[in-house]
Design an enzyme around this catalytic site. Structure first.
Site, PDB file in Angstrom:
ATOM      1  N   GLN A 177       0.844  -1.198   0.000  1.00 56.56           N
ATOM      2  CA  GLN A 177       0.000   0.000   0.000  1.00 56.56           C
ATOM      3  C   GLN A 177       0.878   1.246   0.000  1.00 56.56           C
ATOM      4  O   GLN A 177       0.382   2.353  -0.098  1.00 56.56           O
ATOM      5  CB  GLN A 177      -0.879   0.022   1.256  1.00 56.56           C
ATOM      6  CG  GLN A 177      -1.816  -1.152   1.370  1.00 56.56           C
ATOM      7  CD  GLN A 177      -2.389  -1.263   2.766  1.00 56.56           C
ATOM      8  OE1 GLN A 177      -3.372  -0.616   3.096  1.00 56.56           O
ATOM      9  NE2 GLN A 177      -1.772  -2.070   3.602  1.00 56.56           N
ATOM     10  N   HIS A 194      -1.714   1.395  -4.099  1.00 56.82           N
ATOM     11  CA  HIS A 194      -2.060   2.814  -3.974  1.00 56.82           C
ATOM     12  C   HIS A 194      -1.182   3.716  -4.848  1.00 56.82           C
ATOM     13  O   HIS A 194      -1.076   4.907  -4.592  1.00 56.82           O
ATOM     14  CB  HIS A 194      -2.005   3.246  -2.492  1.00 56.82           C
ATOM     15  CG  HIS A 194      -3.049   2.576  -1.654  1.00 56.82           C
ATOM     16  ND1 HIS A 194      -3.008   2.507  -0.277  1.00 56.82           N
ATOM     17  CD2 HIS A 194      -4.186   1.920  -2.008  1.00 56.82           C
ATOM     18  CE1 HIS A 194      -4.065   1.848   0.170  1.00 56.82           C
ATOM     19  NE2 HIS A 194      -4.784   1.472  -0.857  1.00 56.82           N
ATOM     20  N   CYS A 210      -1.573  13.363 -16.056  1.00 59.92           N
ATOM     21  CA  CYS A 210      -2.291  14.599 -16.384  1.00 59.92           C
ATOM     22  C   CYS A 210      -3.622  14.622 -15.636  1.00 59.92           C
ATOM     23  O   CYS A 210      -4.417  13.686 -15.740  1.00 59.92           O
ATOM     24  CB  CYS A 210      -2.535  14.673 -17.895  1.00 59.92           C
ATOM     25  SG  CYS A 210      -3.440  16.174 -18.356  1.00 59.92           S
ATOM     26  N   CYS A 220       1.559  19.766 -17.143  1.00 60.09           N
ATOM     27  CA  CYS A 220       1.584  18.602 -18.035  1.00 60.09           C
ATOM     28  C   CYS A 220       2.379  18.979 -19.288  1.00 60.09           C
ATOM     29  O   CYS A 220       2.067  19.968 -19.939  1.00 60.09           O
ATOM     30  CB  CYS A 220       0.149  18.203 -18.409  1.00 60.09           C
ATOM     31  SG  CYS A 220       0.086  16.905 -19.664  1.00 60.09           S
ATOM     32  N   CYS A 274      -0.177  19.035 -22.442  1.00 61.74           N
ATOM     33  CA  CYS A 274      -1.278  19.979 -22.665  1.00 61.74           C
ATOM     34  C   CYS A 274      -1.129  21.263 -21.850  1.00 61.74           C
ATOM     35  O   CYS A 274      -1.915  22.197 -22.030  1.00 61.74           O
ATOM     36  CB  CYS A 274      -2.630  19.325 -22.358  1.00 61.74           C
ATOM     37  SG  CYS A 274      -2.910  19.059 -20.590  1.00 61.74           S
ATOM     38  N   PRO A 301       4.035  -4.367  15.689  1.00 62.81           N
ATOM     39  CA  PRO A 301       4.251  -4.253  17.136  1.00 62.81           C
ATOM     40  C   PRO A 301       2.972  -3.910  17.901  1.00 62.81           C
ATOM     41  O   PRO A 301       2.897  -4.113  19.111  1.00 62.81           O
ATOM     42  CB  PRO A 301       5.277  -3.112  17.265  1.00 62.81           C
ATOM     43  CG  PRO A 301       5.247  -2.378  15.965  1.00 62.81           C
ATOM     44  CD  PRO A 301       4.758  -3.333  14.928  1.00 62.81           C
TER      45      PRO A 301
HETATM   46  P1  OAD Z   1      -1.141   3.079   9.056  1.00 60.60           P
HETATM   47  O1  OAD Z   1      -0.444   4.326   9.456  1.00 60.60           O
HETATM   48  O2  OAD Z   1      -2.631   3.061   9.136  1.00 60.60           O
HETATM   49  O3  OAD Z   1      -0.631   1.858   9.928  1.00 60.60           O
HETATM   50  C1  OAD Z   1       0.727   1.621  10.120  1.00 60.60           C
HETATM   51  C2  OAD Z   1       0.869   0.354  10.930  1.00 60.60           C
HETATM   52  O4  OAD Z   1       2.242   0.068  11.045  1.00 60.60           O
HETATM   53  C3  OAD Z   1       0.308   0.447  12.356  1.00 60.60           C
HETATM   54  O5  OAD Z   1      -0.538  -0.663  12.604  1.00 60.60           O
HETATM   55  C4  OAD Z   1       1.565   0.384  13.238  1.00 60.60           C
HETATM   56  O6  OAD Z   1       1.342  -0.313  14.452  1.00 60.60           O
HETATM   57  C5  OAD Z   1       2.508  -0.393  12.347  1.00 60.60           C
HETATM   58  N1  OAD Z   1       3.938  -0.163  12.600  1.00 60.60           N
HETATM   59  C6  OAD Z   1       4.565   0.944  13.073  1.00 60.60           C
HETATM   60  N2  OAD Z   1       5.888   0.761  13.111  1.00 60.60           N
HETATM   61  C7  OAD Z   1       6.117  -0.497  12.648  1.00 60.60           C
HETATM   62  C8  OAD Z   1       7.290  -1.272  12.436  1.00 60.60           C
HETATM   63  N3  OAD Z   1       8.513  -0.794  12.709  1.00 60.60           N
HETATM   64  N4  OAD Z   1       7.134  -2.536  11.940  1.00 60.60           N
HETATM   65  C9  OAD Z   1       5.907  -3.026  11.655  1.00 60.60           C
HETATM   66  N5  OAD Z   1       4.773  -2.337  11.837  1.00 60.60           N
HETATM   67  C10 OAD Z   1       4.876  -1.085  12.333  1.00 60.60           C
HETATM   68  O7  OAD Z   1      -0.611   2.720   7.583  1.00 60.60           O
HETATM   69  P2  OAD Z   1      -1.270   1.754   6.496  1.00 60.60           P
HETATM   70  O8  OAD Z   1      -1.918   0.595   7.137  1.00 60.60           O
HETATM   71  O9  OAD Z   1      -0.222   1.514   5.476  1.00 60.60           O
HETATM   72  O10 OAD Z   1      -3.775   5.162   1.834  1.00 60.60           O
HETATM   73  O11 OAD Z   1      -2.371   2.692   5.879  1.00 60.60           O
HETATM   74  C11 OAD Z   1      -3.146   2.204   4.837  1.00 60.60           C
HETATM   75  C12 OAD Z   1      -3.484   3.314   3.896  1.00 60.60           C
HETATM   76  O12 OAD Z   1      -4.098   4.378   4.634  1.00 60.60           O
HETATM   77  C13 OAD Z   1      -2.282   4.011   3.250  1.00 60.60           C
HETATM   78  O13 OAD Z   1      -1.824   3.335   2.094  1.00 60.60           O
HETATM   79  C14 OAD Z   1      -2.829   5.336   2.903  1.00 60.60           C
HETATM   80  C15 OAD Z   1      -3.499   5.638   4.224  1.00 60.60           C
HETATM   81  O14 OAD Z   1      -4.472   6.588   4.222  1.00 60.60           O
HETATM   82  C16 OAD Z   1      -3.942   6.116   0.920  1.00 60.60           C
HETATM   83  O15 OAD Z   1      -3.333   7.156   0.941  1.00 60.60           O
HETATM   84  C17 OAD Z   1      -4.970   5.752  -0.107  1.00 60.60           C
END
Ligand code: OAD
Length: 252
Positions: free
Chosen positions: A103, A121, A129, A154, A157, A220
């Site tokens: 993601q 993502h 564009c 862009c 355009c 964690p």
């Molecule tokens: P989050 O910020 O929601 O979650 C990050 C996760 O990583 C949390 O559960 C933490 O506990 C964990 N974490 C922190 N440090 C860590 C480490 N050293 N090792 C392992 N885990 C650790 O991020 P995402 O789940 O990636 O989407 O968020 C999902 C989507 O929401 C993103 O791609 C983005 C965001 O809004 C878009 O922008 C469309």
């Protein structure tokens, strides 16, 4: 289960011909210095999603949105992949049938050497564009840091470019999602460093489970996935992945 017991269990299933699929989230890049989205220091605590990460926000104020993305591009450019990224890159060689879904838009998996990543993502290093002009490809790479003009124009355009990420309210690339769904038909499915609350990405683990995969979480903190996986490793990715890799190397 003890940490050693968990490693024993993983070593038994992670054979060279196992079909292994991994989905990563922002936590995998945390040790590289890239901020996560949620949690006390998360990006979404400092700014509002609806102001910066949606088509409506961009239509309202493209310069403001680009200032935020340009700031993130500058910050990410100064970061390096960590041991978690590096182990996942090596797993593409270790397992004959390995799929990495992310993601993350930061490009650190690529920089660590992972091939063929399914980027659900998009990428913060891609642009497109905004008006979808017919002369321009859908997306292309522009790694200029910092961007000299915001919003960048862009080249086809002259209208504004947009970041090549998937915003809230937008659909995922159908082909990338289709391949990700196919990869849930696997023997072991890892969900690593993600809060597992943003769909459809968060649903992939359940798909894998229903198809009989052993499911493993590395995080964690506990998440909505923790109680549903077969094995929850309460560890940082940059610690757990090298430990698993070390055991695999020792045993085989
Ligand atoms: P989050 O910020 O929601 O979650 C990050 C996760 O990583 C949390 O559960 C933490 O506990 C964990 N974490 C922190 N440090 C860590 C480490 N050293 N090792 C392992 N885990 C650790 O991020 P995402 O789940 O990636 O989407 O968020 C999902 C989507 O929401 C993103 O791609 C983005 C965001 O809004 C878009 O922008 C469309």
């Amino acid at each position: 289960m003890s940490w050693n017991g968990s490693l024993d269990r993983l070593v038994r299933v992670l054979t060279p011909d196992a079909r292994v699929t991994v989905i990563t989230g922002a936590g995998v890049s945390a040790a590289s210095g890239v901020p996560t989205f949620r949690g006390p220091d998360g990006l979404w605590n400092r700014v509002r999603v609806e102001d910066l990460a949606s088509p409506e926000a961009f239509a309202r104020d493209p310069r403001l949105v680009w200032q935020w993305y340009d700031w993130r591009r500058r910050a990410i450019a100064a970061c390096e992949p960590n041991d978690g990224h590096r182990v996942l890159a090596s797993w593409a060689r270790r397992f004959s049938r390995f799929t990495l879904i992310t993601q993350n838009v930061d490009g650190l998996h690529e920089r660590a050497g992972s091939p063929d990543i399914l980027r659900l993502h998009g990428s913060i290093w891609d642009v497109g564009c905004w008006k979808g002009c017919l002369a321009a490809p859908h997306r292309w790479r522009d790694e200029t840091v910092p961007l000299p003009v915001l919003p960048p124009p862009c080249p086809y355009c002259g209208g504004p470019l947009r970041p090549g990420v998937v915003w809230f309210g937008e659909v995922l690339d159908a082909e990338v999602f289709e391949h990700s769904l196919d990869a849930t038909d696997c023997d072991v499915f890892f969900t690593i460093g993600t809060s597992a609350i943003v769909f459809p990405a968060a649903g992939l683990m359940e798909h894998a489970r229903r198809q009989g995969a052993m499911t493993v979480e590395i995080n964690p903190e506990s998440t909505s996935a923790t109680g549903r996986v077969d094995l929850a490793l309460s560890q940082a990715a940059e610690v757990a992945l090298p430990a698993i890799e070390h055991r695999l190397t020792r045993e085989r």
